[in-house]
Write a protein that holds these residues in place. Structure first.
Motif, PDB file in Angstrom:
ATOM      1  N   THR A  21       0.714  -1.300   0.041  1.00  0.00           N
ATOM      2  CA  THR A  21       0.089   0.136  -0.087  1.00  0.00           C
ATOM      3  C   THR A  21       0.957   1.362   0.185  1.00  0.00           C
ATOM      4  O   THR A  21       0.310   2.248  -0.184  1.00  0.00           O
ATOM      5  N   THR A  29       4.270   6.131  -2.218  1.00  0.00           N
ATOM      6  CA  THR A  29       2.781   6.441  -2.624  1.00  0.00           C
ATOM      7  C   THR A  29       2.379   7.647  -1.603  1.00  0.00           C
ATOM      8  O   THR A  29       2.636   7.536  -0.297  1.00  0.00           O
ATOM      9  N   ALA A  40      -1.843  10.028   2.063  1.00  0.00           N
ATOM     10  CA  ALA A  40      -3.659   9.887   1.929  1.00  0.00           C
ATOM     11  C   ALA A  40      -3.674   8.793   1.045  1.00  0.00           C
ATOM     12  O   ALA A  40      -4.915   8.098   1.516  1.00  0.00           O
ATOM     13  N   ASP A  41      -3.267   8.458  -0.065  1.00  0.00           N
ATOM     14  CA  ASP A  41      -3.572   7.278  -0.951  1.00  0.00           C
ATOM     15  C   ASP A  41      -3.182   6.106  -0.306  1.00  0.00           C
ATOM     16  O   ASP A  41      -3.857   4.949  -0.452  1.00  0.00           O
ATOM     17  N   ALA A  42      -2.031   5.881   0.255  1.00  0.00           N
ATOM     18  CA  ALA A  42      -1.550   4.724   0.982  1.00  0.00           C
ATOM     19  C   ALA A  42      -2.475   4.398   2.143  1.00  0.00           C
ATOM     20  O   ALA A  42      -2.975   3.307   2.595  1.00  0.00           O
ATOM     21  N   LYS A  59      -5.555   5.250   2.236  1.00  0.00           N
ATOM     22  CA  LYS A  59      -6.927   4.991   1.689  1.00  0.00           C
ATOM     23  C   LYS A  59      -6.787   3.355   1.207  1.00  0.00           C
ATOM     24  O   LYS A  59      -7.866   2.525   1.559  1.00  0.00           O
ATOM     25  N   ALA A  60      -5.596   2.885   0.881  1.00  0.00           N
ATOM     26  CA  ALA A  60      -5.553   1.582   0.512  1.00  0.00           C
ATOM     27  C   ALA A  60      -5.354   0.634   1.473  1.00  0.00           C
ATOM     28  O   ALA A  60      -5.822  -0.474   1.614  1.00  0.00           O
TER      29      ALA A  60
END
Length: 206
Positions: free
Chosen positions: A150, A180, A183-185, A187-188
């Protein structure tokens, strides 16, 4: 007959009782009533033996019954460890110095435990063209590696059946620019550990 009454001519009056019209009316009404009762009884018998319209109505009711699928309340989260339970070794396989330490510091901020930090072995040094390789024991394939992935979704995942322990490696490749975005990590990671509802099938009552 003698006396004042004489019968003349060749025709004699017929002696008969007067007609009783009331009786005829009663008989006619009774006949109609009997016919009505017989007809109604016949229709009832036909409905009993043929089922009438009830069978079609019952068939329509059964057809309207549907099978519903609903999520069960006993959903459980995926059995993956938290970042704090994963030890990550970070190795730099690029010519850029200090990249391993920089990446390790960022992973530590994101909750991972950091193990070894340094240059990659000859097996990988300057031989990783992509962003990186995530390497771990066979047991990490569906546990630690997906969690670490992630943080660097474009990295290749590999397992080594002969490897011991539960630590995993991040070998940084020449295509690496940064981890990454946090925030994206996050979320994943949330999607990875979110409960997955299990479906139960039930039939509606009819």
């Amino acid at each position: 007959m003698g006396g004042q009454y004489r019968i003349t001519g060749d025709k004699y009056p017929r002696m008969r009782p007067p007609r009783r019209r009331g009786r005829l009316v009663v008989v006619a009404v009774a006949s109609v009533a009997v016919l009505g009762v017989v007809g109604w009884g016949t229709l009832q018998l036909i409905d009993v033996f043929t089922g009438g319209g009830k069978e079609a109505a019952a068939a329509g009711t059964k057809a309207s019954c549907s099978t519903k699928v609903s999520p069960s309340a006993g959903a459980t989260a995926h059995a993956v460890p938290k970042p704090a339970q994963i030890t990550v070794n970070v190795f730099n396989a690029t010519p850029r110095s200090g990249l391993a330490k920089q990446t390790a510091d960022e992973l530590k901020k994101r909750g991972f435990r950091i193990g070894e930090v340094g240059n990659a072995s000859k097996e990988y040094d300057k031989k990783v063209a992509g962003t990186g390789i995530l390497l771990g024991p066979a047991s990490s394939l569906n546990t630690s590696l997906p969690v670490l992935a992630t943080q660097l979704g474009t990295a290749e995942r590999r397992t080594d059946a002969a490897r011991k322990g539960d630590a995993v490696d991040l070998v940084i490749g020449t295509g690496f620019k940064a981890l990454t975005a946090k925030a994206d990590a996050d979320k994943a990671l949330a999607g990875l550990t979110a409960p997955e509802p299990s479906s139960t099938t039930s039939k509606s009552s009819c």
